[in-house]
Design a protein around this motif. Structure first.
Motif, PDB file in Angstrom:
ATOM      1  N   LYS A   1       7.499  -1.008   6.809  1.00 36.04           N
ATOM      2  CA  LYS A   1       7.084  -2.410   6.986  1.00 36.04           C
ATOM      3  C   LYS A   1       7.570  -2.977   8.311  1.00 36.04           C
ATOM      4  O   LYS A   1       6.834  -3.661   9.033  1.00 36.04           O
ATOM      5  N   LYS A   2       8.814  -2.683   8.658  1.00 27.93           N
ATOM      6  CA  LYS A   2       9.388  -3.225   9.892  1.00 27.93           C
ATOM      7  C   LYS A   2       8.722  -2.639  11.135  1.00 27.93           C
ATOM      8  O   LYS A   2       8.568  -3.317  12.151  1.00 27.93           O
ATOM      9  N   LEU A   3       8.286  -1.393  11.061  1.00 28.02           N
ATOM     10  CA  LEU A   3       7.649  -0.735  12.202  1.00 28.02           C
ATOM     11  C   LEU A   3       6.207  -1.178  12.423  1.00 28.02           C
ATOM     12  O   LEU A   3       5.718  -1.191  13.551  1.00 28.02           O
ATOM     13  N   LEU A   4       5.516  -1.519  11.336  1.00 30.67           N
ATOM     14  CA  LEU A   4       4.066  -1.725  11.404  1.00 30.67           C
ATOM     15  C   LEU A   4       3.680  -3.056  12.044  1.00 30.67           C
ATOM     16  O   LEU A   4       4.336  -4.079  11.858  1.00 30.67           O
ATOM     17  N   LYS A   5       2.572  -3.019  12.754  1.00 23.33           N
ATOM     18  CA  LYS A   5       1.898  -4.241  13.173  1.00 23.33           C
ATOM     19  C   LYS A   5       1.294  -4.915  11.947  1.00 23.33           C
ATOM     20  O   LYS A   5       1.108  -4.287  10.895  1.00 23.33           O
ATOM     21  N   ASN A   6       0.953  -6.186  12.088  1.00 25.43           N
ATOM     22  CA  ASN A   6       0.246  -6.888  11.026  1.00 25.43           C
ATOM     23  C   ASN A   6      -1.101  -6.207  10.759  1.00 25.43           C
ATOM     24  O   ASN A   6      -1.822  -5.843  11.693  1.00 25.43           O
ATOM     25  N   LYS A   7      -1.422  -6.010   9.493  1.00 24.42           N
ATOM     26  CA  LYS A   7      -2.663  -5.373   9.028  1.00 24.42           C
ATOM     27  C   LYS A   7      -2.723  -3.873   9.330  1.00 24.42           C
ATOM     28  O   LYS A   7      -3.778  -3.260   9.183  1.00 24.42           O
ATOM     29  N   ALA A   8      -1.632  -3.277   9.752  1.00 28.91           N
ATOM     30  CA  ALA A   8      -1.590  -1.832   9.981  1.00 28.91           C
ATOM     31  C   ALA A   8      -1.250  -1.110   8.672  1.00 28.91           C
ATOM     32  O   ALA A   8      -0.800  -1.728   7.698  1.00 28.91           O
ATOM     33  N   HIS A   9      -1.440   0.207   8.651  1.00 33.28           N
ATOM     34  CA  HIS A   9      -1.402   0.963   7.400  1.00 33.28           C
ATOM     35  C   HIS A   9      -0.187   1.888   7.283  1.00 33.28           C
ATOM     36  O   HIS A   9       0.244   2.494   8.260  1.00 33.28           O
TER      37      HIS A   9
ATOM     38  N   LYS B   1      -4.112  -0.185  -0.996  1.00 34.52           N
ATOM     39  CA  LYS B   1      -5.558  -0.258  -0.807  1.00 34.52           C
ATOM     40  C   LYS B   1      -6.282   0.976  -1.330  1.00 34.52           C
ATOM     41  O   LYS B   1      -7.404   0.887  -1.807  1.00 34.52           O
ATOM     42  N   ARG B   2      -5.671   2.135  -1.214  1.00 37.48           N
ATOM     43  CA  ARG B   2      -6.294   3.375  -1.684  1.00 37.48           C
ATOM     44  C   ARG B   2      -5.235   4.214  -2.372  1.00 37.48           C
ATOM     45  O   ARG B   2      -4.153   4.423  -1.822  1.00 37.48           O
ATOM     46  N   ILE B   3      -5.554   4.691  -3.576  1.00 40.01           N
ATOM     47  CA  ILE B   3      -4.654   5.557  -4.327  1.00 40.01           C
ATOM     48  C   ILE B   3      -5.435   6.787  -4.760  1.00 40.01           C
ATOM     49  O   ILE B   3      -6.579   6.683  -5.212  1.00 40.01           O
ATOM     50  N   GLN B   4      -4.828   7.941  -4.603  1.00 42.24           N
ATOM     51  CA  GLN B   4      -5.482   9.192  -5.008  1.00 42.24           C
ATOM     52  C   GLN B   4      -4.469  10.064  -5.736  1.00 42.24           C
ATOM     53  O   GLN B   4      -3.352  10.275  -5.248  1.00 42.24           O
ATOM     54  N   PHE B   5      -4.871  10.558  -6.891  1.00 44.81           N
ATOM     55  CA  PHE B   5      -4.010  11.441  -7.673  1.00 44.81           C
ATOM     56  C   PHE B   5      -4.430  12.896  -7.447  1.00 44.81           C
ATOM     57  O   PHE B   5      -5.616  13.202  -7.327  1.00 44.81           O
ATOM     58  N   VAL B   6      -3.427  13.758  -7.406  1.00 46.50           N
ATOM     59  CA  VAL B   6      -3.643  15.185  -7.170  1.00 46.50           C
ATOM     60  C   VAL B   6      -3.154  15.946  -8.394  1.00 46.50           C
ATOM     61  O   VAL B   6      -2.039  15.711  -8.882  1.00 46.50           O
ATOM     62  N   TYR B   7      -3.997  16.860  -8.877  1.00 46.85           N
ATOM     63  CA  TYR B   7      -3.725  17.589 -10.118  1.00 46.85           C
ATOM     64  C   TYR B   7      -3.558  19.078  -9.828  1.00 46.85           C
ATOM     65  O   TYR B   7      -4.347  19.655  -9.066  1.00 46.85           O
TER      66      TYR B   7
ATOM     67  N   VAL C   1       1.026  14.835  -7.944  1.00 44.94           N
ATOM     68  CA  VAL C   1       1.166  14.288  -6.592  1.00 44.94           C
ATOM     69  C   VAL C   1       0.384  12.985  -6.522  1.00 44.94           C
ATOM     70  O   VAL C   1      -0.697  12.863  -7.109  1.00 44.94           O
ATOM     71  N   LEU C   2       0.937  12.023  -5.787  1.00 42.31           N
ATOM     72  CA  LEU C   2       0.309  10.727  -5.581  1.00 42.31           C
ATOM     73  C   LEU C   2       0.184  10.462  -4.087  1.00 42.31           C
ATOM     74  O   LEU C   2       1.153  10.616  -3.347  1.00 42.31           O
ATOM     75  N   LEU C   3      -1.009  10.087  -3.646  1.00 48.38           N
ATOM     76  CA  LEU C   3      -1.237   9.656  -2.269  1.00 48.38           C
ATOM     77  C   LEU C   3      -1.551   8.168  -2.288  1.00 48.38           C
ATOM     78  O   LEU C   3      -2.365   7.720  -3.102  1.00 48.38           O
ATOM     79  N   ILE C   4      -0.903   7.412  -1.413  1.00 51.17           N
ATOM     80  CA  ILE C   4      -1.098   5.959  -1.431  1.00 51.17           C
ATOM     81  C   ILE C   4      -1.204   5.407  -0.012  1.00 51.17           C
ATOM     82  O   ILE C   4      -0.479   5.833   0.893  1.00 51.17           O
ATOM     83  N   ASP C   5      -2.137   4.511   0.183  1.00 46.81           N
ATOM     84  CA  ASP C   5      -2.413   3.848   1.455  1.00 46.81           C
ATOM     85  C   ASP C   5      -2.204   2.355   1.229  1.00 46.81           C
ATOM     86  O   ASP C   5      -2.828   1.760   0.351  1.00 46.81           O
ATOM     87  N   ALA C   6      -1.288   1.748   1.998  1.00 48.73           N
ATOM     88  CA  ALA C   6      -1.008   0.321   1.854  1.00 48.73           C
ATOM     89  C   ALA C   6      -1.116  -0.368   3.204  1.00 48.73           C
ATOM     90  O   ALA C   6      -0.814   0.237   4.243  1.00 48.73           O
TER      91      ALA C   6
ATOM     92  N   LEU D   1      -3.897  -8.515  -2.111  1.00 48.00           N
ATOM     93  CA  LEU D   1      -3.633  -7.628  -3.236  1.00 48.00           C
ATOM     94  C   LEU D   1      -4.921  -7.140  -3.895  1.00 48.00           C
ATOM     95  O   LEU D   1      -4.922  -6.153  -4.625  1.00 48.00           O
ATOM     96  N   SER D   2      -6.033  -7.809  -3.648  1.00 43.67           N
ATOM     97  CA  SER D   2      -7.303  -7.390  -4.225  1.00 43.67           C
ATOM     98  C   SER D   2      -7.934  -6.291  -3.379  1.00 43.67           C
ATOM     99  O   SER D   2      -7.548  -6.057  -2.237  1.00 43.67           O
ATOM    100  N   GLY D   3      -8.920  -5.620  -3.971  1.00 34.34           N
ATOM    101  CA  GLY D   3      -9.696  -4.642  -3.216  1.00 34.34           C
ATOM    102  C   GLY D   3      -9.162  -3.225  -3.235  1.00 34.34           C
ATOM    103  O   GLY D   3      -9.615  -2.380  -2.455  1.00 34.34           O
ATOM    104  N   ALA D   4      -8.224  -2.924  -4.125  1.00 33.74           N
ATOM    105  CA  ALA D   4      -7.690  -1.558  -4.184  1.00 33.74           C
ATOM    106  C   ALA D   4      -8.725  -0.593  -4.758  1.00 33.74           C
ATOM    107  O   ALA D   4      -9.539  -0.961  -5.607  1.00 33.74           O
ATOM    108  N   GLN D   5      -8.685   0.647  -4.292  1.00 40.76           N
ATOM    109  CA  GLN D   5      -9.585   1.707  -4.766  1.00 40.76           C
ATOM    110  C   GLN D   5      -8.771   2.868  -5.332  1.00 40.76           C
ATOM    111  O   GLN D   5      -7.765   3.266  -4.739  1.00 40.76           O
ATOM    112  N   ILE D   6      -9.225   3.400  -6.453  1.00 36.56           N
ATOM    113  CA  ILE D   6      -8.698   4.664  -6.976  1.00 36.56           C
ATOM    114  C   ILE D   6      -9.713   5.732  -6.596  1.00 36.56           C
ATOM    115  O   ILE D   6     -10.848   5.725  -7.082  1.00 36.56           O
ATOM    116  N   LEU D   7      -9.326   6.623  -5.708  1.00 43.89           N
ATOM    117  CA  LEU D   7     -10.250   7.624  -5.177  1.00 43.89           C
ATOM    118  C   LEU D   7     -10.462   8.772  -6.159  1.00 43.89           C
ATOM    119  O   LEU D   7      -9.655   8.976  -7.082  1.00 43.89           O
TER     120      LEU D   7
END
Length: 254
Positions: free
Chosen positions: A162-170, A195-201, A210-215, A221-227
């Motif tokens: 969080k401290k490293l990121l620019k505003n609206k960066a991922h 924003k994007r969550i993906q589960f690995v089986y 395994v969990l992959l997450i993009d924030a 807080l709206s608009g999240a996707q489960i890939l």
């Protein structure tokens, strides 16, 4: 560029042998998780900005992402041995003009990396918390630090991102599904919106491991996707075609 290897080291190759990485059985080597994270991360605007890899280890994620970004990558690694391996792997791949490795505690990197300067932060952090007698730590110090939250816990990694990121960066992270709710709470505490969550089986019909997450920093807080899920192995324990395509660098993100 030719670099000197230590007696216990080898060179592994990925992406149709385009990426060379120094590995050793005596320290923590990269796993499929690192490959999945590098594939999952989606640079904005061609990746022209700064990318930071927190807990870079032997540089795997940074090296795997070098072809995806046009800007610079900084890898942060607290273990001197792993940081040295990462630096030599960067040299071996002729990427010293693109990737810089910092051997430091992530608490102490802000003189080297200005807060609010990163367009993207990625991390494959230690997965296992330290909970007294319930946690068995590997006897090898390198493995223990890489696997367990000895030097950096989830809170520190997410706060640093969080401290490293620019505003609206991922911020992109790979972790374990059993800590999903802790991860989501810690992201929200640090103004990072998933924003994007993906589960690995591991196989079809088995629980995700395994969990992959993009924030996004300061996002809604709206608009999240489960890939769609990724299944890594067939029933005969061979890799699925989807995983082979990632290993070979053929898969492109939707």
């Amino acid at each position: 560029m030719k670099v000197e290897l230590l007696p216990d080291e080898r060179v592994d190759m990925l992406y149709n042998d385009d990426v060379h990485i120094i590995q050793s059985k005596n320290v923590f080597s990269f796993s499929l998780d690192a490959v999945l994270l590098a594939n999952f991360a989606q640079p904005r605007k061609g990746g022209r900005g700064l990318t930071v890899d927190l807990g870079t280890g032997n540089g795997a994620v940074a090296l795997f992402m070098a072809h995806k970004v046009t800007g610079n990558i900084v890898g942060v690694e607290i273990q001197e041995r792993l940081a040295d391996m990462a630096k030599r792997s960067v040299m071996m791949n002729d990427l010293t003009d693109k990737i810089r490795i910092i051997n430091a505690d992530m608490r102490d990197i802000f003189d080297d990396i200005r807060p609010g300067s990163a367009d993207m932060v990625v991390s494959n952090p230690p997965y296992f918390s330290i909970d007294n007698d319930q946690t068995i730590i590997h006897e090898n110090e390198h493995y223990a630090i890489a696997r367990h939250e000895i030097m950096a816990d989830l809170e520190l990694v997410i706060y640093t991102a969080k401290k490293l990121l620019k505003n609206k960066a991922h911020f992109y992270m790979v972790h374990r599904p059993d800590r999903l709710f802790e991860i989501l709470a810690t992201l929200q505490k640090n103004h990072l919106s998933p924003k994007r969550i993906q589960f690995v089986y591991p196989k079809a019909g088995e629980p995700a491991n395994v969990l992959l997450i993009d924030a996004i920093k300061d996002g809604k807080l709206s608009g999240a996707q489960i890939l769609p899920p990724i299944i890594t192995h067939n029933q005969d324990d061979t890799y699925t075609d989807a995983v082979w395509s990632i290993y070979e660098g053929r898969q492109q993100h939707e």
